[in-house]
Design an enzyme around this catalytic site. Structure first.
Site, PDB file in Angstrom:
ATOM      1  N   PRO A  91       0.812  -1.219   0.000  1.00  0.00           N
ATOM      2  CA  PRO A  91       0.000   0.000   0.000  1.00  0.00           C
ATOM      3  C   PRO A  91       0.849   1.275   0.000  1.00  0.00           C
ATOM      4  CG  PRO A  91      -0.426  -1.343   1.975  1.00  0.00           C
ATOM      5  CD  PRO A  91       0.542  -2.096   1.136  1.00  0.00           C
ATOM      6  N   ASP A 120     -10.356   1.461 -24.431  1.00  0.00           N
ATOM      7  CA  ASP A 120     -10.509   1.428 -22.977  1.00  0.00           C
ATOM      8  C   ASP A 120     -10.681   2.805 -22.379  1.00  0.00           C
ATOM      9  OD1 ASP A 120     -10.070  -1.245 -22.874  1.00  0.00           O
ATOM     10  OD2 ASP A 120      -7.999  -1.090 -22.174  1.00  0.00           O
ATOM     11  N   GLU A 178       1.472  -8.252   8.762  1.00  0.00           N
ATOM     12  CA  GLU A 178       1.382  -6.847   9.176  1.00  0.00           C
ATOM     13  C   GLU A 178       2.429  -5.997   8.494  1.00  0.00           C
ATOM     14  OE1 GLU A 178       1.169  -9.477  11.147  1.00  0.00           O
ATOM     15  OE2 GLU A 178      -0.735  -9.289  12.213  1.00  0.00           O
ATOM     16  N   ARG A 206      -4.237  -8.494 -20.469  1.00  0.00           N
ATOM     17  CA  ARG A 206      -5.220  -8.104 -21.483  1.00  0.00           C
ATOM     18  C   ARG A 206      -4.654  -7.112 -22.499  1.00  0.00           C
ATOM     19  NH1 ARG A 206      -7.788  -3.544 -20.878  1.00  0.00           N
ATOM     20  NH2 ARG A 206      -9.718  -4.132 -21.910  1.00  0.00           N
TER      21      ARG A 206
HETATM   22 CL1  6GU Z   1      -0.330  -3.796  -3.097  1.00  0.00          CL
HETATM   23  N1  6GU Z   1      -1.165  -4.522  -0.703  1.00  0.00           N
HETATM   24  C1  6GU Z   1      -1.987  -4.424   0.362  1.00  0.00           C
HETATM   25  N2  6GU Z   1      -1.800  -5.243   1.408  1.00  0.00           N
HETATM   26  N3  6GU Z   1      -2.974  -3.556   0.444  1.00  0.00           N
HETATM   27  C2  6GU Z   1      -3.160  -2.762  -0.619  1.00  0.00           C
HETATM   28  C3  6GU Z   1      -2.346  -2.805  -1.761  1.00  0.00           C
HETATM   29  C4  6GU Z   1      -1.325  -3.706  -1.764  1.00  0.00           C
HETATM   30  N4  6GU Z   1      -2.762  -1.874  -2.627  1.00  0.00           N
HETATM   31  C5  6GU Z   1      -3.793  -1.284  -2.034  1.00  0.00           C
HETATM   32  N5  6GU Z   1      -4.030  -1.808  -0.833  1.00  0.00           N
END
Ligand code: 6GU
Length: 242
Positions: A86, A164, A113, A150
């Site tokens: 994230p 797209d 975690e 794709r």
């Molecule tokens: Cl790549 N991993 C995790 N655990 N949560 C996320 C993510 C990735 N992308 C958005 N949320």
């Protein structure tokens, strides 16, 4: 193209590869996908892949030695290595396009975690699929895989990905099919008379309308052609008088 996915939960990803466009692309050898269980690179007799955080605190941390061995065993010079997290750069269609030109991708799913900070130095890129938290990188890796495959030649009809949403910077224009009239709602007349010039203009303008109404942020840092600018101004006037 070859895509390898390093994960602790290969079963989370295998299902979606066995259906639809992705299955066809794999069967037709447009690409190959390998799911690799990172646990096999643990030297620990119980195959532990994580440990408690140095300095204390809650949760477990994915260990750097396990991930390093998994990468070393599965990457070559030509491999582009991506860590799913994230904290990565926000995923967008232009990144899918970049990745689709690579020979080989190695996608590493973070789980638990957290992961040892040193893992960042083993990869070429870090990607997030949006501002929300998933339990692990598996679904995110599936999203990357789907969006890249794709775009590969022969995976889907070329025109189909050229139209797209996002590929020309606008959202996709509205589409219709038969019946021409349904419960009082009709298909726009212009799409029924075979005038390709008018149809193209209608689609461009409606594509701009959708983008203006739903994703004005996409219009902000974008140069418009004089035709696009004309449609945007028309759309603004029409929407203001609604
Ligand atoms: Cl790549 N991993 C995790 N655990 N949560 C996320 C993510 C990735 N992308 C958005 N949320």
């Amino acid at each position: 193209m070859k895509i390898k996915i390093l994960t602790l939960f290969p079963n989370m990803i295998s299902g979606f590869l066995n259906d639809s466009i992705l299955k066809r692309a794999i069967d037709n050898q447009v690409c190959s996908i390998e799911l690799i269980d990172m646990r096999q690179y643990s030297l620990d007799k119980h195959h532990h892949v994580d440990d408690t955080p140095c300095g204390g605190g809650a949760g477990m941390v994915l260990a750097c030695d396990v991930v390093d061995r998994a990468i070393e065993a599965n990457a070559s010079e030509a491999t582009y290595k991506i860590l799913m997290t994230p904290q990565g750069r926000p995923y967008q269609q232009h990144i899918a396009k970049e990745l689709s030109s690579m020979e080989e991708l190695l996608i590493i799913c973070g789980h638990y975690e957290g992961f040892d900070e040193r893992i960042r130095s083993y990869v070429d890129d870090e990607i997030s699929i949006g501002d929300y938290v998933l339990t692990g990188g598996e679904l995110a890796a599936a999203v990357i895989t789907d969006s890249v495959i794709r775009l590969l030649d022969h995976a889907i009809r070329k025109e189909s990905s050229e139209d797209d949403s996002f590929s020309n910077g606008f959202l996709e224009y509205p589409q219709y099919t038969r019946p021409i009239e349904y419960k009082g709602k009709t298909v726009p007349e212009v799409l029924l008379n075979g005038n390709h010039k008018l149809i193209r203009e209608f689609r461009l303008k409606e594509s701009i309308r959708k983008t203006y109404l739903r994703r004005p942020d996409l219009l902000e840092n974008r140069e418009l052609t004089s035709e696009e600018m004309r449609y945007l101004n028309e759309v603004k006037k029409e929407e203001a008088s609604q």
